[in-house]
Design a protein around this motif. Structure first.
Motif, PDB file in Angstrom:
ATOM      1  N   SER A  33       9.030  25.021 -22.488  1.00 36.35           N
ATOM      2  CA  SER A  33      10.193  24.909 -22.783  1.00 36.35           C
ATOM      3  C   SER A  33       9.867  23.106 -23.274  1.00 36.35           C
ATOM      4  O   SER A  33       9.481  22.470 -22.451  1.00 36.35           O
ATOM      5  CB  SER A  33      11.253  25.559 -22.588  1.00 36.35           C
ATOM      6  N   GLU A  34      11.258  22.562 -23.930  1.00 34.23           N
ATOM      7  CA  GLU A  34      10.926  21.544 -23.929  1.00 34.23           C
ATOM      8  C   GLU A  34      10.946  20.213 -22.582  1.00 34.23           C
ATOM      9  O   GLU A  34      10.698  19.706 -22.628  1.00 34.23           O
ATOM     10  CB  GLU A  34      12.653  21.228 -25.158  1.00 34.23           C
ATOM     11  N   GLU A  35      12.625  21.389 -22.431  1.00 35.36           N
ATOM     12  CA  GLU A  35      12.756  20.534 -20.836  1.00 35.36           C
ATOM     13  C   GLU A  35      11.890  20.470 -19.533  1.00 35.36           C
ATOM     14  O   GLU A  35      11.423  19.379 -19.217  1.00 35.36           O
ATOM     15  CB  GLU A  35      14.142  21.515 -20.045  1.00 35.36           C
ATOM     16  N   ARG A  37       8.633  21.082 -20.925  1.00 30.02           N
ATOM     17  CA  ARG A  37       7.748  19.402 -21.457  1.00 30.02           C
ATOM     18  C   ARG A  37       8.127  18.115 -20.727  1.00 30.02           C
ATOM     19  O   ARG A  37       6.529  18.251 -20.709  1.00 30.02           O
ATOM     20  CB  ARG A  37       6.867  20.227 -22.892  1.00 30.02           C
ATOM     21  N   ASP A  38       9.458  18.081 -21.335  1.00 27.15           N
ATOM     22  CA  ASP A  38       9.173  16.034 -21.190  1.00 27.15           C
ATOM     23  C   ASP A  38       9.276  16.355 -19.387  1.00 27.15           C
ATOM     24  O   ASP A  38       8.963  14.741 -19.218  1.00 27.15           O
ATOM     25  CB  ASP A  38      10.870  16.604 -21.468  1.00 27.15           C
ATOM     26  N   GLU A  46       0.699  19.893 -28.554  1.00 31.13           N
ATOM     27  CA  GLU A  46       2.790  20.505 -28.927  1.00 31.13           C
ATOM     28  C   GLU A  46       1.819  21.000 -30.287  1.00 31.13           C
ATOM     29  O   GLU A  46       1.298  20.133 -31.304  1.00 31.13           O
ATOM     30  CB  GLU A  46       3.225  19.191 -28.296  1.00 31.13           C
ATOM     31  N   ASP A  48       3.143  22.109 -33.986  1.00 34.32           N
ATOM     32  CA  ASP A  48       3.643  22.647 -35.367  1.00 34.32           C
ATOM     33  C   ASP A  48       4.138  23.501 -36.125  1.00 34.32           C
ATOM     34  O   ASP A  48       2.579  23.308 -37.233  1.00 34.32           O
ATOM     35  CB  ASP A  48       3.826  21.103 -35.945  1.00 34.32           C
TER      36      ASP A  48
END
Length: 133
Positions: A33-35, A37-38, A46, A48
């Motif tokens: 998820s984005e969290e 990943r960060d 990533e 698209d």
């Protein structure tokens, strides 16, 4: 491929790391998820898929994210400064004119004033000296 044990980069077709002998583990890519990943400290890829084909991808790590965040912060800082200058354009122009006058014109005016004072003193001295003749 990069060895997980010693960090040596070597061709993908080898079964073990030539530096330390650690066997390659077949690791499948995980979707984060984005969290996740960060906060992930490794290299991420990533894709698209929303805008184009699945062939559009970007590889980055935490250092890339940090550099992007620094660029955004610098851009925001200069944007705020530029907005302040645009909002106070006349004040900046007047301030620049005052600084120009102080730096360049004031010494010239003071020089002319000193020359005028000198001429006045010389004329006064001669007038008083020759007045008694």
């Amino acid at each position: 491929m990069i060895c997980k044990h010693c960090g040596l980069e070597y061709p993908d077709n080898l079964d073990a790391c030539p530096g330390c002998g650690t066997m390659n583990d077949d690791v499948e890519a995980q979707v984060l998820s984005e969290e996740e990943r960060d906060s992930f400290s490794g290299v991420t890829i990533e894709t698209d898929t929303a805008q184009g084909s699945a062939e559009d991808y970007k590889v980055y790590d935490q250092e890339d994210l940090h550099r992007q965040e620094e660029r955004r912060a610098q851009k925001a800082k200069w944007s705020r400064i530029w907005q302040l200058v645009k909002m106070n354009g006349r004040a900046v122009l007047v301030l620049a004119l005052i600084v120009f006058c102080i730096i360049f014109l004031l010494p010239t005016l003071l020089g002319f004033a000193l020359i005028g004072l000198g001429v006045f003193l010389v004329v006064t001295i001669f007038r008083n000296y020759f007045a008694g003749w």
